[in-house]
Design a protein around this motif. Structure first.
Motif, PDB file in Angstrom:
ATOM      1  N   GLY A 101       0.828  -1.206   0.000  1.00  0.00           N
ATOM      2  CA  GLY A 101       0.000   0.000   0.000  1.00  0.00           C
ATOM      3  C   GLY A 101       0.865   1.259   0.000  1.00  0.00           C
ATOM      4  O   GLY A 101       1.678   1.462   0.902  1.00  0.00           O
ATOM      5  N   ILE A 108      -0.348   7.442   2.264  1.00  0.00           N
ATOM      6  CA  ILE A 108       0.545   8.215   3.138  1.00  0.00           C
ATOM      7  C   ILE A 108       1.126   7.328   4.258  1.00  0.00           C
ATOM      8  O   ILE A 108       2.282   7.505   4.657  1.00  0.00           O
ATOM      9  N   THR A 109       0.355   6.327   4.721  1.00  0.00           N
ATOM     10  CA  THR A 109       0.858   5.446   5.787  1.00  0.00           C
ATOM     11  C   THR A 109       2.032   4.613   5.285  1.00  0.00           C
ATOM     12  O   THR A 109       3.098   4.583   5.919  1.00  0.00           O
ATOM     13  N   GLU A 114       2.144  -1.375  -4.635  1.00  0.00           N
ATOM     14  CA  GLU A 114       0.907  -0.579  -4.685  1.00  0.00           C
ATOM     15  C   GLU A 114       0.043  -1.062  -5.857  1.00  0.00           C
ATOM     16  O   GLU A 114       0.511  -1.209  -6.976  1.00  0.00           O
ATOM     17  N   ARG A 155      -8.868  16.181  -4.796  1.00  0.00           N
ATOM     18  CA  ARG A 155     -10.034  15.301  -4.930  1.00  0.00           C
ATOM     19  C   ARG A 155     -10.220  14.423  -3.685  1.00  0.00           C
ATOM     20  O   ARG A 155     -11.239  13.791  -3.508  1.00  0.00           O
ATOM     21  N   PRO A 191      -8.152  14.400   0.497  1.00  0.00           N
ATOM     22  CA  PRO A 191      -7.920  15.381   1.565  1.00  0.00           C
ATOM     23  C   PRO A 191      -7.390  16.684   0.989  1.00  0.00           C
ATOM     24  O   PRO A 191      -6.698  16.676  -0.043  1.00  0.00           O
ATOM     25  N   ASP A 192      -7.730  17.805   1.662  1.00  0.00           N
ATOM     26  CA  ASP A 192      -7.221  19.093   1.156  1.00  0.00           C
ATOM     27  C   ASP A 192      -6.259  19.757   2.152  1.00  0.00           C
ATOM     28  O   ASP A 192      -5.683  20.795   1.845  1.00  0.00           O
ATOM     29  N   SER A 193      -6.108  19.171   3.355  1.00  0.00           N
ATOM     30  CA  SER A 193      -5.300  19.858   4.366  1.00  0.00           C
ATOM     31  C   SER A 193      -5.013  18.912   5.529  1.00  0.00           C
ATOM     32  O   SER A 193      -5.501  17.778   5.545  1.00  0.00           O
ATOM     33  N   THR A 199       0.504  -3.220  -9.124  1.00  0.00           N
ATOM     34  CA  THR A 199       0.594  -4.626  -8.729  1.00  0.00           C
ATOM     35  C   THR A 199      -0.195  -4.834  -7.440  1.00  0.00           C
ATOM     36  O   THR A 199       0.090  -4.202  -6.433  1.00  0.00           O
ATOM     37  N   TRP A 248     -15.017   7.742  -3.989  1.00  0.00           N
ATOM     38  CA  TRP A 248     -14.113   7.014  -3.093  1.00  0.00           C
ATOM     39  C   TRP A 248     -14.898   5.870  -2.450  1.00  0.00           C
ATOM     40  O   TRP A 248     -15.404   6.007  -1.334  1.00  0.00           O
ATOM     41  N   GLY A 278      -2.513   2.335   9.477  1.00  0.00           N
ATOM     42  CA  GLY A 278      -3.241   3.170   8.527  1.00  0.00           C
ATOM     43  C   GLY A 278      -4.594   3.604   9.055  1.00  0.00           C
ATOM     44  O   GLY A 278      -4.960   3.338  10.208  1.00  0.00           O
ATOM     45  N   ALA A 279      -5.340   4.244   8.176  1.00  0.00           N
ATOM     46  CA  ALA A 279      -6.584   4.904   8.562  1.00  0.00           C
ATOM     47  C   ALA A 279      -7.589   3.966   9.231  1.00  0.00           C
ATOM     48  O   ALA A 279      -8.401   4.414  10.038  1.00  0.00           O
ATOM     49  N   VAL A 291      -7.804   8.620  11.335  1.00  0.00           N
ATOM     50  CA  VAL A 291      -7.978   8.755   9.882  1.00  0.00           C
ATOM     51  C   VAL A 291      -7.250   9.971   9.314  1.00  0.00           C
ATOM     52  O   VAL A 291      -7.007  10.049   8.119  1.00  0.00           O
TER      53      VAL A 291
END
Ligand code: FAD
Length: 503
Positions: free
Chosen positions: A12, A15-16, A39, A60, A62-64, A263, A428, A461-462, A467
């Motif tokens: 994966g 970000i994690t 990934e 599209r 997260p924005d921040s 993959t 999503w 991860g989330a 999250v």
């Protein structure tokens, strides 16, 4: 195991996984290691997904990220991005809420939607007189916290009454998870609320004390640190040119030879213990979607929990991992020209829609006001969210239906009749994990089962412990440390030293 190079696979590339791989490669260690990210998609970043639409930076996903959570700040500093933080625009310091099918400003002095002053509660037009009196009872109600977990909704209605819970608190607190307060675990989402009740008796009194002291600290740090203006004044931060900049910097630091895109990991196979010690060098074999396989000494599953359930061949773990439900959401971004809409009308960061209101939109960001540096002068950008727990079918509707429903809501709430010049829909599916009551116990069981049945395999991860982007980075970094500790504990040198020290 001998002293050969140990192979760590990170499954994966969100970000994690990226922050775990970066930490593994950039931590001083005794072991010689090789790190590979696998990934499924042909791109890195997972939920982070920045688009450039005719020169406008459009997020599209997260924005921040929250500025007060250090993990993202520290990571960006290490990546050489410290001079690229960007705060929210000057008019974005106010936000709106939908109440009785109209926009109304959030009450002043709120924490995540909860007004914590008597005066602020009395002044709001969102609550009835009865609702206000019920909320104010909290100041005189002692600590009544139960022993174990409870739902966020139960906590909020117990302390502040159902009206305050539904109209003001739930929209933000549960909105972050695209969930319902009645289902979310208090201890997994806002454990500090329980601490405040235990410490102060009154939850509002606790919040008030907390907010007053944090404002004092913030003022001191602003005075001390005028140079990093965006960092010290904005609650939310982004990075110039969008969050994908961080993903790009991480990918460069990790190295493209260590990253396999496009993959999918199908399954992890572990040999019987006897076979492992007698004949095999690597304990785990990972089977991939291209029918190849790869060997690993340690593995981090940095995928959503349901994807980890499909990869691990163990009934109990599959049940626990698949037991974490996920909600589907979508972002619908509409671009207008300022000839069509008056930019001034869209000052503020946006609005939030409680689940009790009859709309498809769950929230809307006034992007041109919140992130003015991302948007061309003369363009007005609104970003709407759709989908929440139990109401996520809309996310799978066709584009025309989604656009029609979103425009209908914008017409009713913002009186926008104009047809947007461009609309971007990003679905999503199964994106937002729902930390239901008992979530922390479930995560503890998952970790115990892994340690027992698959030593050297970790999850992060989330889906597990937060999250938000900084929470995911924290988890990735912690998992990297656990992996290095695990590998060190496997090394013959470590075994010898431990044996000697035990005498
Ligand atoms: P992901 O980003 O989901 O990454 C997991 C990766 O695993 C994916 O790339 C996936 O393709 C890959 N994968 C899955 N299965 C396999 C397999 N079998 N083999 C190989 N790879 C696999 N957080 C904030 O802090 N601020 C925000 O403003 C914010 N807004 C959000 C808005 C939206 C619309 C969404 C959906 C989330 C938002 N979040 C926000 C939450 C945050 O973005 C996520 O929680 C976080 O990005 C998750 O990161 P992750 O690495 O844990 O998982």
């Amino acid at each position: 195991m001998n002293n050969r190079t140990k192979h760590i696979i990170v499954i994966g590339g969100g970000i994690t996984g990226l922050s775990a791989a970066y930490t593994l490669l950039h931590t001083k260690k005794k072991e010689s290691i090789k790190v590979t990210i696998i990934e499924r998609e042909h791109r890195l970043g997972g939920k982070i997904n920045t688009a450039n639409v005719t020169g406008n930076v459009i997020e599209r996903g997260p924005d921040s990220f929250l500025a007060h959570k250090d993990a993202m700040i520290h990571l960006c500093e290490k990546l050489g991005l410290a001079d690229r933080f960007a705060g929210t625009g000057p008019t974005a310091n106010k936000a709106f809420l939908v109440s009785n099918q109209a926009l109304t400003p959030f009450p002043r002095d709120t924490f995540m939607g909860i007004p914590y002053h008597k005066e602020a509660i009395e002044a709001t037009n969102v609550l009835s007189e009865q609702g206000k009196s019920r909320a104010l009872e909290d100041f005189f109600t002692p600590n009544e916290a139960p022993e174990g977990d409870e739902s966020l909704g139960h906590f909020l209605s117990r302390r502040l009454g159902t009206e305050m819970m539904e109209r003001l608190a739930e929209p933000i607190l549960a909105g972050i998870y695209a969930g319902h307060a009645a289902q979310l675990s208090l201890l997994a989402t806002y454990p500090e609320f329980r601490d405040l009740e235990r410490k102060y008796g009154s939850f509002l009194q606790g919040l008030q004390t907390l907010m007053t002291s944090s404002k004092r600290t913030a003022k001191t740090s602003i005075d001390a640190d005028l140079s990093s203006n965006a960092r010290s004044t904005s609650v939310f931060l982004t990075i110039q040119n969008g969050l994908q900049t961080i993903v790009k910097a991480l990918a460069e630091a990790i190295g493209k030879d260590n990253i396999h895109l496009g993959t999918r990991v199908r399954q992890i196979v572990t040999p019987e213990d006897t076979e492992l010690s007698a004949t095999r060098i690597h304990p785990y074999t990972i089977y991939l979607s291209d029918n190849s396989s790869v060997e690993a000494d340690a593995i981090l599953l940095a995928t959503p929990a349901f994807a980890a359930a499909q990869i691990l061949q163990d009934h109990d773990l599959q049940m626990e991992l698949a037991g974490i439900p996920y909600t589907s959401v979508a972002t619908v971004t509409l671009l207008f020209s300022s000839d069509q809409l008056d930019v001034k009308q869209y000052e503020g960061s946006g609005f939030i829609v409680p689940s009790t209101e009859p709309y498809t939109i769950t929230a809307c960001t006034f992007v041109s006001a919140k992130w003015p540096q991302n948007i061309h002068h003369g363009t007005v950008v609104l970003r709407c969210f759709i989908g929440r727990a139990g109401q996520d079918k809309i996310v799978l509707a066709n584009d025309d239906e989604i656009i029609a429903r979103v425009r209908e809501d914008l017409k009713s709430l913002l009186h926008i009749e104009a047809k947007p010049g461009r609309v971007l829909i990003k679905r999503w599916p199964h994106a937002m994990p729902q930390y239901q009551v008992g979530h922390l116990d479930r995560v503890a069981r998952i970790r115990q089962l892994l340690a027992l049945r698959f030593p050297g395999i970790f999850v992060a991860g989330a889906g597990y412990e937060g999250v938000g982007l900084p929470d995911c980075i924290n988890q990735g970094e912690q998992a990297a440390t656990q992996i290095l500790d695990y590998l060190q504990a496997q090394s013959p040198h470590y075994a010898l030293v431990t044996k000697r020290s035990k005498g």
